[in-house]
Design a protein around this motif. Structure first.
Motif, PDB file in Angstrom:
ATOM      1  N   LEU A   1     131.781  66.573  48.546  1.00 40.22           N
ATOM      2  CA  LEU A   1     132.299  65.545  47.683  1.00 40.22           C
ATOM      3  C   LEU A   1     132.338  64.167  48.288  1.00 40.22           C
ATOM      4  O   LEU A   1     132.227  63.069  47.615  1.00 40.22           O
ATOM      5  N   CYS A   2     132.407  63.950  49.715  1.00 44.77           N
ATOM      6  CA  CYS A   2     132.565  62.737  50.322  1.00 44.77           C
ATOM      7  C   CYS A   2     131.068  62.071  50.330  1.00 44.77           C
ATOM      8  O   CYS A   2     130.659  61.050  50.117  1.00 44.77           O
ATOM      9  N   LEU A   3     130.002  63.051  50.480  1.00 48.02           N
ATOM     10  CA  LEU A   3     128.602  62.636  50.417  1.00 48.02           C
ATOM     11  C   LEU A   3     128.345  62.197  48.983  1.00 48.02           C
ATOM     12  O   LEU A   3     127.625  60.979  48.838  1.00 48.02           O
ATOM     13  N   ALA A   4     128.889  62.738  47.828  1.00 47.62           N
ATOM     14  CA  ALA A   4     128.594  62.333  46.706  1.00 47.62           C
ATOM     15  C   ALA A   4     129.290  60.827  46.372  1.00 47.62           C
ATOM     16  O   ALA A   4     128.758  60.109  45.800  1.00 47.62           O
ATOM     17  N   GLN A   5     130.553  60.616  46.846  1.00 48.76           N
ATOM     18  CA  GLN A   5     131.409  59.403  46.814  1.00 48.76           C
ATOM     19  C   GLN A   5     130.580  58.473  47.656  1.00 48.76           C
ATOM     20  O   GLN A   5     130.633  57.201  47.221  1.00 48.76           O
ATOM     21  N   PHE A   6     130.087  58.613  48.798  1.00 45.18           N
ATOM     22  CA  PHE A   6     129.262  57.660  49.411  1.00 45.18           C
ATOM     23  C   PHE A   6     128.087  57.337  48.407  1.00 45.18           C
ATOM     24  O   PHE A   6     127.880  56.111  48.862  1.00 45.18           O
ATOM     25  N   MET A   7     127.696  58.088  47.845  1.00 46.63           N
ATOM     26  CA  MET A   7     126.416  57.559  47.156  1.00 46.63           C
ATOM     27  C   MET A   7     127.069  56.472  46.007  1.00 46.63           C
ATOM     28  O   MET A   7     126.293  55.590  45.764  1.00 46.63           O
ATOM     29  N   LEU A   8     128.110  56.883  45.603  1.00 50.03           N
ATOM     30  CA  LEU A   8     128.677  55.911  44.374  1.00 50.03           C
ATOM     31  C   LEU A   8     128.966  54.797  44.957  1.00 50.03           C
ATOM     32  O   LEU A   8     128.540  53.417  44.591  1.00 50.03           O
ATOM     33  N   VAL A   9     129.634  54.641  46.141  1.00 47.61           N
ATOM     34  CA  VAL A   9     130.101  53.378  46.783  1.00 47.61           C
ATOM     35  C   VAL A   9     128.846  52.590  47.295  1.00 47.61           C
ATOM     36  O   VAL A   9     128.682  51.418  47.000  1.00 47.61           O
ATOM     37  N   LEU A  10     128.113  53.254  47.787  1.00 47.02           N
ATOM     38  CA  LEU A  10     126.720  52.692  48.098  1.00 47.02           C
ATOM     39  C   LEU A  10     126.025  51.995  47.031  1.00 47.02           C
ATOM     40  O   LEU A  10     125.395  50.900  47.305  1.00 47.02           O
ATOM     41  N   ASP A  11     126.027  52.477  46.168  1.00 45.64           N
ATOM     42  CA  ASP A  11     125.267  51.861  44.737  1.00 45.64           C
ATOM     43  C   ASP A  11     126.022  50.661  44.398  1.00 45.64           C
ATOM     44  O   ASP A  11     125.279  49.738  43.597  1.00 45.64           O
ATOM     45  N   VAL A  12     127.107  50.299  44.813  1.00 51.07           N
ATOM     46  CA  VAL A  12     127.592  48.953  44.414  1.00 51.07           C
ATOM     47  C   VAL A  12     126.800  47.805  45.130  1.00 51.07           C
ATOM     48  O   VAL A  12     126.720  46.703  44.628  1.00 51.07           O
ATOM     49  N   THR A  13     126.538  48.114  46.433  1.00 47.20           N
ATOM     50  CA  THR A  13     125.969  47.074  47.119  1.00 47.20           C
ATOM     51  C   THR A  13     124.356  47.265  47.666  1.00 47.20           C
ATOM     52  O   THR A  13     123.715  46.364  48.055  1.00 47.20           O
ATOM     53  N   VAL A  14     124.190  48.545  47.548  1.00 46.19           N
ATOM     54  CA  VAL A  14     122.584  48.869  48.016  1.00 46.19           C
ATOM     55  C   VAL A  14     121.756  47.883  47.399  1.00 46.19           C
ATOM     56  O   VAL A  14     120.678  47.660  47.877  1.00 46.19           O
TER      57      VAL A  14
ATOM     58  N   LEU B   1     122.920  47.372  54.502  1.00 43.95           N
ATOM     59  CA  LEU B   1     121.633  47.910  55.562  1.00 43.95           C
ATOM     60  C   LEU B   1     120.895  48.799  55.174  1.00 43.95           C
ATOM     61  O   LEU B   1     119.786  48.762  55.334  1.00 43.95           O
ATOM     62  N   ILE B   2     121.249  49.908  54.519  1.00 47.40           N
ATOM     63  CA  ILE B   2     120.430  50.902  53.826  1.00 47.40           C
ATOM     64  C   ILE B   2     119.333  50.359  52.985  1.00 47.40           C
ATOM     65  O   ILE B   2     118.024  50.607  52.695  1.00 47.40           O
ATOM     66  N   GLY B   3     120.001  49.615  51.937  1.00 39.34           N
ATOM     67  CA  GLY B   3     119.190  48.778  51.143  1.00 39.34           C
ATOM     68  C   GLY B   3     117.945  48.058  51.645  1.00 39.34           C
ATOM     69  O   GLY B   3     116.760  48.094  51.108  1.00 39.34           O
ATOM     70  N   GLY B   4     118.201  47.432  52.855  1.00 37.30           N
ATOM     71  CA  GLY B   4     117.210  46.598  53.335  1.00 37.30           C
ATOM     72  C   GLY B   4     116.282  47.292  53.942  1.00 37.30           C
ATOM     73  O   GLY B   4     114.964  47.327  53.812  1.00 37.30           O
ATOM     74  N   ALA B   5     116.784  48.565  54.644  1.00 42.65           N
ATOM     75  CA  ALA B   5     115.591  49.414  55.368  1.00 42.65           C
ATOM     76  C   ALA B   5     114.726  50.048  54.237  1.00 42.65           C
ATOM     77  O   ALA B   5     113.534  50.315  54.434  1.00 42.65           O
ATOM     78  N   LEU B   6     115.340  50.417  53.050  1.00 44.22           N
ATOM     79  CA  LEU B   6     114.800  51.339  52.007  1.00 44.22           C
ATOM     80  C   LEU B   6     113.482  50.074  51.335  1.00 44.22           C
ATOM     81  O   LEU B   6     112.419  50.548  50.901  1.00 44.22           O
TER      82      LEU B   6
END
Length: 476
Positions: A30-43, A167-172
């Motif tokens: 569930l935390c992994l799924a939530q991490f995806m959601l929060v990540l997509d705000v700024t990625v 950071l992840i957005g930049g790397a990808l």
């Protein structure tokens, strides 16, 4: 059934069982799924310049790439919580995860602005179903000290996801391409969909009415508000395309308030805002998120468009900001119980104002490492503290039976703040985003500094006085 011995102090079974193991595995997923959601705000922020080139997107469309997601995420979150009560949290969770995963694939495959924005809207709808359902499952699966520990892990994911996303957005973007900021969600989502049903038991849903008119009104009003703010960058604050949407948004918010008062099962109990702690927490979360997401948006465009930074170099530039956000949250969580939320909230906003003021020194030739970076780090420390005080003020100082609704209100204002912050600074910095000039960026950071300073003054009056002990999660 064999009765197991209980710990004499906690009343818990000291021996691990299959149920215990499934609960913690479920929490990790569930935390992994939530991490995806929060990540997509700024990625997506770092990927915006590459998207603009490949799909020929203008400033207005780039703004909607960010705000369409947070708009639907925040606008429909309360409805998602109601659906979890009506259909069951497990069923709603899996439906939201499936929608989010498919929408991520469609967004990555987008070859025009319409498909891209449509995919972001669908991502937000999936997130609005997933997030409240996941939190409900976490809350009901654990008790006592274990619940605090589980919620601590959940809060840490939310506290760092936004900053790590850049950071992840930049790397990808620098590696396989901007499409992968969306594609990366697909294998994660599929794996979670395959594993979650085995570790989350089905629970009977509770009877609850669905306030669909309220959800539609709130989302439509916020969409019109964002549209008006974005259009101001092109037609000015006095233009018809600015004033008409803003006026329509005000009317719809009024209708929403009337519908909620008349509903027997309102989406949002507006009486909650008569309670000072919740009002203060919502205000702090709105301002804090608006500033943080606006800074990521402005910083990403400035570094890549005005200074020629690569996507990877831009992402690495935000790594100290991620650390600073966590540091500010950690210090605030330790001090809240000793001195209360008000001094921390006021200090955090004042620190954010100082950091934003430093960012007004940006130039076309000066080193970003001595102009942009110090201001971002200082601001991030202050905003990290504001996030903690927003949560503690709203949840610790209200009755237990109101904690669920107060949490939903705070989460809604978190997403709304991100949408409004990006829309406003995009409008103020419109000329700089289009041609790479510096003046628009400095004007936007001046506005951020003034906003943080004014919010600090408001917090001295709005945030309740007194000490309280926050027994919930600390962000490490």
């Amino acid at each position: 059934m064999t009765q197991q011995a209980l710990d004499p102090e906690s009343g818990a079974d000291p021996r691990p069982s299959a149920v215990d193991q499934r609960r913690w595995i479920a929490l990790a997923l569930l935390c992994l799924a939530q991490f995806m959601l929060v990540l997509d705000v700024t990625v997506v922020n770092v990927a915006l310049p590459d998207m603009a080139v490949d799909l020929r997107l203008g400033r207005e469309t780039l703004t909607w790439v960010v705000t369409a997601y947070t708009l639907c995420f925040g606008g429909l979150m309360l409805l998602g919580g109601r659906l979890a009560d009506t259909l069951g949290a497990r069923r709603t969770l899996l439906a939201g995860l499936a929608v989010f995963t498919l929408a991520s694939l469609a967004t990555g495959l987008a070859d025009n602005a319409e498909t891209l924005i449509g995919g972001r809207i669908a991502q937000g709808m999936g997130a609005a179903l997933l997030s409240p359902s996941a939190l409900a499952i976490v809350t009901t699966s654990f008790n006592g000290a274990e619940r605090n520990k589980a919620l601590g892990i959940w809060a840490a994911i939310g506290g760092t996801g936004s900053a790590v996303g850049v950071l992840i957005g930049g790397a990808l973007t620098a590696g396989p391409g901007w499409e992968w900021v969306f594609y990366i969600n697909v294998p994660v989502g599929i794996a979670a969909l395959a594993l979650l049903p085995a570790v989350i038991p089905a629970r009977p849903p509770r009877q609850a009415r669905l306030d669909l008119p309220g959800a539609l009104l709130a989302t439509a009003a916020t969409a019109l508000l964002i549209y008006g703010l974005v259009k101001a960058g092109d037609s000015g604050w006095g233009g018809a395309t600015t004033l008409l949407p803003l006026a329509a948004a005000a009317v719809l918010y009024g209708v929403f308030a009337m519908v909620e008062r008349a509903s027997r099962a309102p989406l949002m109990d507006l009486r909650m805002f008569t309670r000072r702690p919740v009002l203060a927490g919502a205000f702090l979360m709105l301002v804090g998120t608006a500033l943080l997401i606006a800074f990521f948006f402005l910083g990403s465009v400035y570094l890549q468009h005005a200074r020629g930074f690569s996507a990877l170099k831009t992402g690495l530039m935000f790594l100290p900001t991620a650390v600073a956000t966590g540091l500010g949250a950690h210090v605030a969580s330790r001090l809240t119980g000793r001195i209360g939320s008000r001094p921390i909230a006021v200090t955090g906003l004042a620190v954010a104002a100082v950091g934003a003021a430093l960012l007004t020194r940006l130039s076309a030739t000066g080193s970003p490492y001595t102009t942009l970076l110090p201001g971002f780090v200082i601001t991030a420390v202050g905003i990290g503290a504001v996030f903690v005080t927003a949560t503690t003020t709203a949840l610790v100082l209200v009755d237990d039976q109101d904690a669920g609704l107060a949490s939903a209100v705070i989460n809604t204002f978190h997403e709304a703040g991100g949408s409004i912050g990006v829309a406003v600074v995009s409008t103020v910095a419109a000329t700089s985003i289009e041609d790479g000039a510096i003046d628009g960026f400095t004007d936007a950071f001046i506005l951020c500094a003034i906003t943080a300073a004014v919010a600090a003054v408001v917090a001295t009056v709005l945030v309740p006085r007194g000490k309280h002990r926050w027994t919930g999660p600390h962000i490490h």
